[in-house]
Structure formats: structure tokens, C-alpha cells
Design an enzyme around this catalytic site. Structure first.
Site, short mmCIF file in Angstrom:
data_model
loop_
_atom_site.label_atom_id
_atom_site.label_comp_id
_atom_site.label_asym_id
_atom_site.label_seq_id
_atom_site.Cartn_x
_atom_site.Cartn_y
_atom_site.Cartn_z
N LYS A 187 0.49 -1.23 -0.33
CA LYS A 187 -0.17 0.00 0.18
C LYS A 187 0.69 1.11 0.14
O LYS A 187 0.98 1.69 1.05
CB LYS A 187 -0.96 0.20 1.08
N GLU A 263 8.99 1.09 10.54
CA GLU A 263 10.40 2.13 10.61
C GLU A 263 9.45 3.80 11.00
O GLU A 263 8.60 3.91 10.33
CB GLU A 263 10.96 2.55 9.65
N CYS A 297 13.18 10.37 7.16
CA CYS A 297 13.87 10.14 8.44
C CYS A 297 14.81 10.21 9.56
O CYS A 297 14.53 10.91 10.55
CB CYS A 297 12.59 8.68 8.69
P1 NAD Z 1 2.31 7.92 7.54
O1 NAD Z 1 2.84 7.10 8.72
O2 NAD Z 1 1.51 9.39 7.30
O3 NAD Z 1 1.97 7.42 6.22
C1 NAD Z 1 2.50 6.61 6.39
C2 NAD Z 1 1.82 5.42 5.71
O4 NAD Z 1 0.10 4.76 5.98
C3 NAD Z 1 0.66 6.52 3.90
O5 NAD Z 1 0.97 5.09 3.47
C4 NAD Z 1 -0.75 6.24 4.65
O6 NAD Z 1 -1.24 6.04 3.71
C5 NAD Z 1 -0.89 4.77 5.43
N1 NAD Z 1 -1.35 5.27 6.73
C6 NAD Z 1 -2.10 5.80 7.13
N2 NAD Z 1 -3.24 5.75 8.22
C7 NAD Z 1 -3.09 4.46 8.31
C8 NAD Z 1 -3.78 3.32 8.68
N3 NAD Z 1 -4.43 4.25 10.22
N4 NAD Z 1 -3.86 2.10 9.00
C9 NAD Z 1 -3.16 1.74 7.38
N5 NAD Z 1 -2.04 2.51 7.09
C10 NAD Z 1 -2.22 3.70 7.18
O7 NAD Z 1 3.55 8.97 7.23
P2 NAD Z 1 3.73 9.59 5.84
O8 NAD Z 1 3.66 11.12 6.40
O9 NAD Z 1 3.36 8.99 4.51
O10 NAD Z 1 5.90 9.54 5.82
C11 NAD Z 1 6.44 10.90 7.16
C12 NAD Z 1 6.65 10.13 7.93
O11 NAD Z 1 7.65 8.37 8.35
C13 NAD Z 1 7.56 10.80 8.86
O12 NAD Z 1 7.23 10.21 10.43
C14 NAD Z 1 9.16 9.71 9.04
O13 NAD Z 1 10.03 10.05 10.09
C15 NAD Z 1 8.77 8.77 8.67
N6 NAD Z 1 9.07 8.04 8.32
C16 NAD Z 1 10.50 7.56 9.16
C17 NAD Z 1 10.76 6.27 8.12
C18 NAD Z 1 12.23 5.76 9.28
O14 NAD Z 1 12.92 5.10 8.45
N7 NAD Z 1 12.52 5.72 10.14
C19 NAD Z 1 11.88 6.81 6.95
C20 NAD Z 1 10.46 7.21 5.46
C21 NAD Z 1 9.34 7.93 6.68
O1 6OD Z 2 18.32 4.19 3.67
C1 6OD Z 2 17.22 3.12 4.08
O2 6OD Z 2 17.68 1.76 3.92
C2 6OD Z 2 16.34 4.10 4.26
N1 6OD Z 2 15.56 2.71 5.05
C3 6OD Z 2 15.73 5.04 4.59
C4 6OD Z 2 15.26 6.28 4.89
C5 6OD Z 2 15.43 7.04 4.60
C6 6OD Z 2 14.08 8.22 5.65
O3 6OD Z 2 13.52 8.99 5.17
#
Ligand code: NAD
Ligand code: 6OD
Length: 494
Positions: A187, A263, A297
Site C-alpha cells: 500500500k 521504521e 526520517c
Molecule cells: P504516514 O504515517 O502518514 O503514512 C504512511 C503510510 O501509512 C501511508 O501509506 C498511509 O496511507 C498509511 N496509513 C496511514 N494511516 C494508516 C492506518 N491507520 N492504517 C494503515 N495505513 C495507514 O507517514 P508519511 O506522512 O507518509 O511519512 C512521513 C513519516 O514517515 C515521518 O514521520 C517520517 O519520519 C517517517 N519515516 C520514517 C522512516 C524510517 O526509516 N524510520 C523512513 C521514512 C519516513
Molecule cells: O536507506 C534506507 O534503507 C532507509 N530505510 C532510509 C530511510 C530514509 C528515511 O527517510
């Protein structure tokens, strides 16, 4: 200034279920925007509950069919072919990713798309070379037994992805999942559906059996995300996104005691000691703060600088920030838009809050002055603050924009305590030419990944993930196998 030219990607994005592109069965669709221009570039077909159930059933059938009976080397061959096909079609992936995100072409070309291929190739290697455990055990009758392990796929894996590195973060999960013999239902974020959809063409081109890779489009609650996590035939859920979304997904995963790998967000510190090479520190941290318009992130939103170099660091970071401009998409200095109007308004809310909390705005703090339809997108200024208290909201909450607060410190113990004083624990970076200190402070950081004199320098074999509010579990190299397989022990009396 050259204007931003959006690629001509104007079409309908379809779900990919059981090897076939499909419209949503309820006839619902939602618009897809180019964040740089704000223009609608297409429509995305939203998957219904029935469509999601079909995708999960297709994934189950594939497990019980040809895919499930393939040898590891047969699977590895197909997965390696997926990597090669992504490389062959890299221009198509690049156009799709840039259209969805508005990100600089250089970032997508050097990071997102190559990692899409590397994530398949690397896990094909890992699974091919993975050793098992074996113990010769003394038994009470004076004889022996051989205990050894075998790994089995976990089953149907739900892969739920964010919008900041759409192909990279999706394939980071799909690569190991398939290498381990699972099937997936992806998704993608509602903001960035294109590269996940395009990967379906790649799967068909290389002869991946139908149902191994499925994509359902939609939102979270009451839509494809929730339909997927609630489906009891999903065996495990791997998710990248916000911490609050992780909490909601974990509640669904509790039903049926299903495994999760998360993550999540971060509020990552950068620490600059007075003995740092300031050129390296400013260059490295300016990437960590502004790259991908701060929508990383691993990005740095808190910078702690030892007092003797504090003034110079702030002046140089101001200059670095002002070097990033919304300009031509091929310009290395291009600072792309934020992903959506909603996210821009959230970031601008934090820009206002910083001032209310007593910040001095060193540079930025608002929206750039741009005119013309090509600038109608979701741009904000790269921003640096000083004068914020460590306890201010802006220094504690994840903003996910191109901004940072800079705070001076005097002692090593003091900065370790400040850096660790966060509910998040994703990553940190430390800048020093004293390597004893580099090792010592890195080991004291309560984070999943700590860089010394670098940032986002990745080796895909290493453990990646966060602690606290930043996630559950580690992925990367053999660590991914812990999540994507069940480890069975077999004990044979000799
Ligand atoms: P988000 O949590 O709003 O959405 C992520 C995904 O989850 C989307 O596909 C969304 O449609 C889905 N989603 C939302 N609510 C849901 C539910 N109740 N059930 C199932 N699916 C649901 O995140 P975003 O705004 O797309 O991304 C930004 C966030 O992601 C930031 O907080 C960032 O730090 C984090 N992030 C973390 C990492 C990491 O590796 N730790 C990497 C990239 C992004
Ligand atoms: O490099 C990766 O494997 C990874 N998960 C990066 C995450 C980036 C976050 O925005």
C-alpha cells in the site's frame, strides 16, 4: 531563474492485483498532484475492501502455487532480473518519482532509483549466502543429537509505505520479503502511487508468478491501509511512516498476534565538537538538514555546537541554507517543494511556533517569493533558528521540513544528555577529528544508527532501524531475515 518543468505524466494509476492492472471495484478515484507546480497530474484508482481482499487472496494463492514451490536459486534469479529491469527502465522510474514528489532529479537519479534496484540485488545475495545454525548436543543417554535451523517464509506480508523516498523505502521491504519466499501486498502512500504501480510492469516483464507482488492504492483509516492491516490472512506487517500511524497499525496487528517491523519518525541530533573539520561538518549537516527538503526520517533538526565554534558554524550554515533555491529541477542547488499543501501548512505552523517560542530566525522562516504557475507548488524557505530552548516544541517534535535549531554546548556529558533527551531514537551524527571521542560519544547515543563525520552513508548489510518512538526491529542484511522468515529448529537424535 529557470522555471521548473514538470514531466508529462498525466494518467490514471491503477491497482496491480494477481499480475493484472485493475480499477477499483467501487469506481472511486482520487487526484494525484505534482508538488512543485501544484497541478493535478492524474487520478489514482482507490482499492475497495473487496479489492484488498482479492490482493491478499492472490498473494496467498501464489504462496501455495509456483512461487511457494520454487527453490531459493530460482527465486534469486527472478529477483536479480527485477533489479536489472528497474535499471533498464530507470528513466521511467525517474519520471514517475519526480512527478509524484517534485524532488530534484539529481536526488531521485542518485538515491531513489538506484536503491530500488540495489534493494533487490542485495537481498538476493544475502539469501544465497545465509548460513544456518548447527549444534551437536550431548544427550542424557551418552549419545548425541544434531540441532539445526531452517528458515521458512513468513507468508503474506503487508508493506505500508510513506511518500518521502517512495521506491527506495518500498523496495527496502519488498526485496527481502521476496528473497525470503514471501508474497506481498503493497500500500504505497496516497501521495506517491506511481513507482509502486510501475514495478508491476517489471514483475510481469521478468516472469514473476502472478500474485507474488500486488499493489493496492488508497488512504489509511477506512481505506486500503486499514483494509489491509485488518485482513486476518496477512501474516505480518512492515510499515514505514509516522509514529502515530505505527500505533494504529500495531492495534490491528494485535488481532491474530501478528508480527510487525516499524521504521518510524525521528528528531535526530547532530553534534559538532570544536575540533571538527568545519568544512566537513557544514557540508554534511547541510545535507542532513536540507536534502529532500528535510523530508528524511534520518534528517537533522537539532544541532548542538561546542561554544568556541558556535558563531562561525551558525554563519556558515546560514550561507549554506541560502545556497538552496527553488529553481531548475536539474540544478544541484534546487530545493524541491514539500509533498503537499497540508504538509507545507504543518511546516509553516512550526515556523510560526519557533518565533513564538523565542527563536531568532537566522535565515528563512517563511515561503519564498515566487510568481507564475510553475511556482504554484508547496515551497518553503530553508530555515535556521538560534535561541530556542532545548525543551521547546520545535526542538522536540518532528517537523519533517528543511529547518533546524542550533544550540551551543560546553561539555561532552552535557551534549550526550541533550542528544539523548528525546522520545525518538533513530539516528545521530557526530562531527569531530578526535576519533577516541567519536567512538565514545557514538556508543553513548541511544539511537539505532550513529554516523561519525558522515550522514546517510549506507551499507545495506548493516542493521537499520530505531529505538523508542522511532521503531521496532532492525532491517538490513541478515537482520531483515529475522523479520521475513520463521526460524525453525530441527533436533535429530544421532
Ligand atoms: P504516514 O504515517 O502518514 O503514512 C504512511 C503510510 O501509512 C501511508 O501509506 C498511509 O496511507 C498509511 N496509513 C496511514 N494511516 C494508516 C492506518 N491507520 N492504517 C494503515 N495505513 C495507514 O507517514 P508519511 O506522512 O507518509 O511519512 C512521513 C513519516 O514517515 C515521518 O514521520 C517520517 O519520519 C517517517 N519515516 C520514517 C522512516 C524510517 O526509516 N524510520 C523512513 C521514512 C519516513
Ligand atoms: O536507506 C534506507 O534503507 C532507509 N530505510 C532510509 C530511510 C530514509 C528515511 O527517510
Amino acid at each position: 531563474m529557470t522555471s521548473y518543468a514538470s514531466p508529462a505524466v498525466t494518467d490514471t494509476v491503477l491497482n496491480f492485483i494477481d499480475g493484472t492492472y485493475r480499477e477499483g471495484s467501487e469506481g472511486k478515484s482520487f487526484p494525484n498532484f505534482n508538488p512543485a507546480t501544484g497541478e493535478q497530474i492524474g487520478l489514482v484508482q482507490e482499492a475497495s475492501a473487496d479489492d484488498v481482499a482479492d490482493a491478499v487472496a492472490a498473494a496467498r494463492n501464489a504462496l501455495n502455487g509456483r512461487w511457494g514451490s520454487m527453490t531459493t536459486s530460482e527465486r534469486v534469479k527472478l529477483i536479480t532480473a527485477v533489479a536489472a529491469e528497474i535499471e533498464r527502465r530507470s528513466d521511467d522510474f525517474l519520471a514517475a518519482e519526480v512527478a509524484d514528489t517534485g524532488k530534484p532529479r539529481a536526488v531521485a537519479a542518485h538515491i531513489d532509483i538506484p536503491r530500488g534496484a540495489a534493494n533487490f540485488r542485495m537481498f538476493a545475495d544475502v539469501i544465497s549466502t545465509m548460513p544456518g545454525e548447527s549444534f551437536i548436543t550431548d544427550t542424557p543417554d551418552g549419545g548425541q543429537a544434531n540441532n539445526y535451523t531452517v528458515r521458512k517464509p513468513k507468508g503474506v506480508i503487508a508493506v505500508i509505505c510513506p511518500w518521502n523516498f517512495p521506491l527506495l523505502l518500498m523496495t527496502w521491504k519488498v526485496g527481502p520479503a521476496l528473497a525470503c519466499g514471501n508474497t506481498v501486498v503493497v500500500k504505497p502512500s496516497e501521495e506517491t502511487p506511481r513507482t509502486a504501480a510501475l514495478l508491476g510492469e517489471v514483475m510481469n516483464a521478468v516472469g514473476m508468478p502472478d500474485g507474488v507482488y500486488n499493489v493496492v492504492h488508497g488512504f489509511g483509516p477506512g481505506s486500503a491501509g486499514e483494509f489491509l492491516t485488518s485482513n486476518s490472512d496477512v501474516d505480518a506487517i512492515t510499515f514505514t511512516g509516522e509514529t502515530g500511524t505505527g500505533e494504529a497499525i500495531m492495534q490491528k496487528a494485535a488481532v491474530g498476534v501478528r508480527d510487525v517491523s516499524f521504521e518510524l519518525g525521528g528528531k535526530n541530533p547532530g553534534i559538532v565538537f570544536a575540533d571538527a573539520d568545519l568544512n566537513k561538518a557544514v557540508e554534511g549537516l547541510s545535507r542532513a538538514i536540507f536534502m529532500n527538503t528535510g523530508q528524511v526520517c534520518l534528517g537533522t533538526e537539532r544541532v548542538y555546537v561546542e561554544r568556541p565554534v558556535y558563531e562561525e558554524f551558525v554563519a556558515r550554515m546560514k550561507e549554506a541554507a541560502e545556497g538552496f533555491k527553488p529553481g531548475a529541477i536539474d540544478d544541484p542547488a534546487y530545493l524541491g517543494p514539500l509533498i503537499s499543501a497540508e504538509h507545507r501548512d504543518k511546516v509553516l505552523g512550526y515556523y510560526r511556533r519557533a518565533v513564538e517560542e523565542g527563536a531568532t530566525v537566522v535565515t528563512g522562516g517563511g515561503t519564498p517569493e515566487l510568481s507564475g504557475p510553475e511556482w504554484a507548488g508547496f515551497f518553503v524557505q530553508p530555515t535556521v533558528w538560534t535561541g530556542l530552548s532545548h525543551d521547546s516544541t520545535v526542538m522536540r517534535e518532528e517537523i519533517f521540513g528543511p529547518c533546524c535549531g542550533v544550540i551551543p554546548f560546553d561539555e561532552e556529558d552535557e551534549v550526550i544528555a541533550l542528544a539523548n533527551d528525546s522520545p525518538y531514537g533513530l539516528c545521530a551524527s557526530i562531527w569531530t577529528e578526535n576519533m577516541s571521542r567519536g567512538h565514545r560519544v557514538a556508543a553513548a547515543m541511544d539511537v539505532g544508527v550513529c554516523w561519525v563525520n558522515s550522514w546517510f552513508l549506507r551499507d545495506l548489510r548493516t542493521a537499520f532501524g530505531g529505538s523508542g518512538h522511532s521503531g521496532i526491529g532492525r532491517e538490513g542484511g541478515v537482520h531483515s531475515l529475522e523479520f521475513y522468515t520463521e526460524l525453525n529448529n530441527i533436533c535429530v537424535k544421532l
